[in-house]
Design a protein around this motif. Structure first.
Motif, short mmCIF file in Angstrom:
data_model
loop_
_atom_site.label_atom_id
_atom_site.label_comp_id
_atom_site.label_asym_id
_atom_site.label_seq_id
_atom_site.Cartn_x
_atom_site.Cartn_y
_atom_site.Cartn_z
N LEU E 63 -58.22 -24.99 23.25
CA LEU E 63 -57.81 -24.84 21.84
C LEU E 63 -57.22 -26.16 21.36
O LEU E 63 -56.29 -26.70 21.99
CB LEU E 63 -56.77 -23.72 21.71
CG LEU E 63 -57.26 -22.33 22.10
CD1 LEU E 63 -56.09 -21.36 22.21
CD2 LEU E 63 -58.29 -21.82 21.09
N ARG E 64 -57.74 -26.68 20.26
CA ARG E 64 -57.27 -27.98 19.75
C ARG E 64 -55.88 -27.80 19.12
O ARG E 64 -55.68 -26.93 18.28
CB ARG E 64 -58.26 -28.53 18.73
CG ARG E 64 -58.15 -30.02 18.56
CD ARG E 64 -59.28 -30.55 17.71
NE ARG E 64 -59.27 -31.99 17.64
CZ ARG E 64 -58.55 -32.68 16.74
NH1 ARG E 64 -57.80 -32.05 15.89
NH2 ARG E 64 -58.59 -34.00 16.72
N GLY E 65 -54.96 -28.66 19.51
CA GLY E 65 -53.57 -28.48 19.14
C GLY E 65 -53.31 -28.37 17.65
O GLY E 65 -52.45 -27.60 17.22
N ASP E 66 -54.04 -29.10 16.83
CA ASP E 66 -53.69 -29.11 15.41
C ASP E 66 -54.08 -27.83 14.69
O ASP E 66 -53.83 -27.70 13.49
CB ASP E 66 -54.29 -30.34 14.71
CG ASP E 66 -55.75 -30.17 14.43
OD1 ASP E 66 -56.44 -29.48 15.20
OD2 ASP E 66 -56.22 -30.72 13.42
N THR E 67 -54.69 -26.88 15.41
CA THR E 67 -55.01 -25.59 14.80
C THR E 67 -53.99 -24.52 15.15
O THR E 67 -54.09 -23.39 14.65
CB THR E 67 -56.40 -25.09 15.28
OG1 THR E 67 -56.30 -24.72 16.65
CG2 THR E 67 -57.45 -26.16 15.13
N ILE E 68 -53.00 -24.88 15.97
CA ILE E 68 -52.07 -23.89 16.52
C ILE E 68 -50.80 -23.79 15.67
O ILE E 68 -50.24 -24.80 15.24
CB ILE E 68 -51.69 -24.28 17.98
CG1 ILE E 68 -52.93 -24.13 18.87
CG2 ILE E 68 -50.51 -23.46 18.49
CD1 ILE E 68 -52.74 -24.63 20.28
N ILE E 69 -50.37 -22.57 15.41
CA ILE E 69 -49.10 -22.32 14.74
C ILE E 69 -48.00 -21.99 15.74
O ILE E 69 -46.93 -22.58 15.70
CB ILE E 69 -49.23 -21.14 13.74
CG1 ILE E 69 -49.97 -21.59 12.49
CG2 ILE E 69 -47.85 -20.59 13.37
CD1 ILE E 69 -50.02 -20.53 11.41
N LEU E 70 -48.25 -21.03 16.63
CA LEU E 70 -47.18 -20.63 17.55
C LEU E 70 -47.73 -20.23 18.91
O LEU E 70 -48.89 -19.84 19.06
CB LEU E 70 -46.34 -19.50 16.95
CG LEU E 70 -46.87 -18.08 16.89
CD1 LEU E 70 -46.75 -17.37 18.25
CD2 LEU E 70 -46.05 -17.29 15.87
N ILE E 71 -46.85 -20.36 19.90
CA ILE E 71 -47.15 -20.01 21.28
C ILE E 71 -45.96 -19.21 21.79
O ILE E 71 -44.81 -19.60 21.58
CB ILE E 71 -47.33 -21.27 22.15
CG1 ILE E 71 -48.45 -22.15 21.57
CG2 ILE E 71 -47.61 -20.90 23.60
CD1 ILE E 71 -48.48 -23.56 22.15
N SER E 72 -46.26 -18.09 22.48
CA SER E 72 -45.18 -17.22 22.96
C SER E 72 -45.65 -16.51 24.22
O SER E 72 -46.85 -16.24 24.37
CB SER E 72 -44.84 -16.21 21.85
OG SER E 72 -43.67 -15.50 22.16
#
Lengths: 74, 74, 74, 74, 74, 74, 74
Positions: E63-72
């Motif tokens: 998953l390309r980082g700039d598409t990510i909002i949150l990680i949990s």
């Protein structure tokens, strides 16, 4: 003249009235007081115009460069 | 005066009330406590306004620079 | 006090409850555990709120800085 | 010829009339006076065209590079 | 604990199941295999979920980082 | 062959006809004359196509890299 | 295994068939020939798929990294 760079054109407009148009369609007219390489702009005696009509007077305004589309003498 | 840079104009507003408008149209008014080269801003006694009406009081607020369109004395 | 920088304001909120609002309108409230210069944020005991209502509990959550609009004490 | 770089093609158009199209669909035609590595562009005798019709004359105009899609001889 | 940085929190989740939410609203759940400073993420045994329902199994996914909002943690 | 990099693939297409598709859905076909690490592209004998139909001929065209989605031999 | 980085996972897929999904929802399947740190990707024997159906065959295709959401073995 071939050596001129875009920022030189902004420098010529320093302390003169310019039009600044933003990506969201808003227009600001004011005295160009300063700018930097990010095209951050400070206007004095700034006015916001909407479709040619004065919307509000802002005095000094800092405009963040990445919101700007075009700059032209007013 | 020709030597001024956009961030100098922000520095003049330190500890004074400013208006900050974001790309999504939101408006914040508060005391400019600090800023950096990314135009990240910290306001104190901050209020969010919507169409001229007070929407909420936030106290201290950190605004991320890349969401900001304009900054002006309030 | 004039020397403070925006990240200093975040540092003061470390281990305190903060509100984080994202560009897409979502709101997270939690204990600020860590942040970096990109404004990447880690919250503990994080909750997502929608229009003032608790939507879900997330525990630890990493929020990518470029999605953040504002941060304020909760 | 294999060694040419994209900016060389812009250099060939210096002081010639070019068409510049922006991400929001707007078109500008004018004399290419200067450009830089960000593709910031300064046009002279610039005109904005909408669907092939002259919309307005701007004289000198600075166009911020990150709003530009294409540049072509006019 | 004050010294922790956001990426340290990701490191703690290595080889554990995490939830990743993207800017376009999509959700991925999988074993965190690796990440970098751009928040590019590789999940193993990854599943895409839509509104709580399993949509598809992807195995390994980058998953390309700039598409990510949150990680949990999942 | 494992050592090839994406820009090597563009280099192979130099002086050959390529298709370039932009983020806004527009398609350009032309001779690849030059490119750089930002994927700025200069085409010669360029044509814009809309849904497979020729829309206009542009001659030389400079396409700014950050508007490009894909490039493929035409 | 803890030392792996996201790009290592792409390296494992070199010369194997992968699925690439773009921010605009488009899907490409092909042989991963090369990639770089920007996640620019070159596929061979590439096909574009729309909702599981083959839309067109592209042969070699260069995909600009900043348009990519996810990459997974096909």
């Amino acid at each position: 003249m071939d050596a001129t760079r875009p920022l030189d054109a902004l420098n010529v407009s320093r302390n003169k009235r310019i039009l600044v148009e933003l990506k969201n369609g808003r227009q600001f007219i004011g005295l160009l007081r300063s700018f930097d390489i990010h095209i951050n702009i400070v206007l004095e005696d700034a006015e916001e115009h909407v479709e040619g009509e004065l919307k509000r007077k802002l005095g000094v305004v800092f405009l963040r460069g990445d919101t700007i589309i075009l700059i032209s003498p007013a």
